[in-house]
Enzyme design. Structure first.
Site, PDB file in Angstrom:
ATOM      1  N   ILE A  98       6.724  -4.722   3.233  1.00  0.00           N
ATOM      2  CA  ILE A  98       6.153  -3.711   2.631  1.00  0.00           C
ATOM      3  C   ILE A  98       5.558  -4.092   1.343  1.00  0.00           C
ATOM      4  O   ILE A  98       6.110  -4.552   0.459  1.00  0.00           O
ATOM      5  CB  ILE A  98       7.160  -2.579   2.446  1.00  0.00           C
ATOM      6  N   PRO A  99       4.124  -4.146   1.539  1.00  0.00           N
ATOM      7  CA  PRO A  99       3.244  -5.187   0.575  1.00  0.00           C
ATOM      8  C   PRO A  99       3.203  -4.388  -0.824  1.00  0.00           C
ATOM      9  O   PRO A  99       2.154  -3.861  -1.110  1.00  0.00           O
ATOM     10  CB  PRO A  99       1.945  -5.160   1.262  1.00  0.00           C
ATOM     11  N   CYS A 100       4.136  -4.536  -1.734  1.00  0.00           N
ATOM     12  CA  CYS A 100       3.944  -3.889  -2.954  1.00  0.00           C
ATOM     13  C   CYS A 100       3.229  -4.472  -3.733  1.00  0.00           C
ATOM     14  O   CYS A 100       2.715  -4.278  -4.800  1.00  0.00           O
ATOM     15  CB  CYS A 100       5.346  -3.630  -3.607  1.00  0.00           C
ATOM     16  N   HIS A 101       3.096  -6.057  -3.476  1.00  0.00           N
ATOM     17  CA  HIS A 101       2.138  -6.774  -4.178  1.00  0.00           C
ATOM     18  C   HIS A 101       0.686  -6.156  -4.181  1.00  0.00           C
ATOM     19  O   HIS A 101      -0.095  -6.738  -4.946  1.00  0.00           O
ATOM     20  CB  HIS A 101       2.070  -8.105  -3.708  1.00  0.00           C
TER      21      HIS A 101
END
Length: 191
Positions: free
Chosen positions: A151-154
């Site tokens: 889950i690409p919170c970056h």
DNA sequence: TCACTGGCCACCT
DNA sequence: CAGGTGGCCAGTG
């Protein structure tokens, strides 16, 4: 009342590449991912990041392929990951602890999962998708993301296109984004 | 209940 | 551009 989590066991597998360790924790009951560790320099730190959140864990190579896939996403490969493989449920129960705590956190994660590799969205954008102005709460929710990288919170940055914070440090956030082809000059995203 | 605390935002010097 | 201020609101104890 019987808790189903009593019989649950978390299998933790670790994959090493380029001196970095990637760990993934998977429930032997649901076979869904319950935790992902950001890369660490040592295997013990990587395993600990997941195991401290669960009472019964077992280290095994069983899911090393998934840990490897996560490392490849970190390196910038565009890999489609089924949301179905993540344990995103939210339980209100005290006995059964879910990794995602509230419906708000869950919705933030689901919106974030839609951001394509090589692109970014802002905390404000995610908040508005949820129909709220709780920009800061979006950041707080992503800070607790149990599934970083997948889950690409970056890919969530500030409204002024500055990098913003990251649990693994803003340098790591910058590195992943650059691996995905995002251009960054002096901590700012270049469109 | 109520008063904090934040991976933020907009606006002002 | 940097730094400060007030505002927003979900979670937490």
């Amino acid at each position: 009342m019987k808790s189903t989590s009593i019989h649950d066991k978390i299998i933790i597998s670790t994959y090493k590449t380029d001196g970095l360790y990637f760990s993934v924790g998977i429930s032997s009951l649901t076979h869904r991912i319950v935790g992902i560790a950001l890369p660490h320099d040592g295997v013990s730190d990587s395993v600990a990041e997941i195991s401290r959140l669960h009472q019964e864990c077992e280290v095994s190579d069983e899911y090393i392929g998934i840990a490897k896939t996560i490392s490849r996403i970190y390196k910038g490969e565009k890999i489609n990951f089924e949301l179905e493989s993540l344990d995103l449920k939210v339980t209100g129960s005290k006995n059964i602890k879910s990794v995602v705590k509230t419906p708000f956190e869950r919705e933030v994660l689901i919106q974030t999962a839609k951001i394509p590799s090589g692109d970014v969205r802002t905390y404000k954008y995610i908040a508005e998708k949820l129909g709220t102005r709780a920009y800061r709460a979006v950041g707080t929710a992503l800070g607790k993301n149990p599934f970083p990288i997948v889950i690409p919170c970056h890919r969530v940055v500030k409204s002024n296109m500055k990098i913003g914070e990251y649990r693994g440090g803003s340098e790591m956030k910058k590195e992943i984004l650059e691996n995905e082809g995002v251009r960054i000059i002096r901590d700012r995203i270049i469109k």
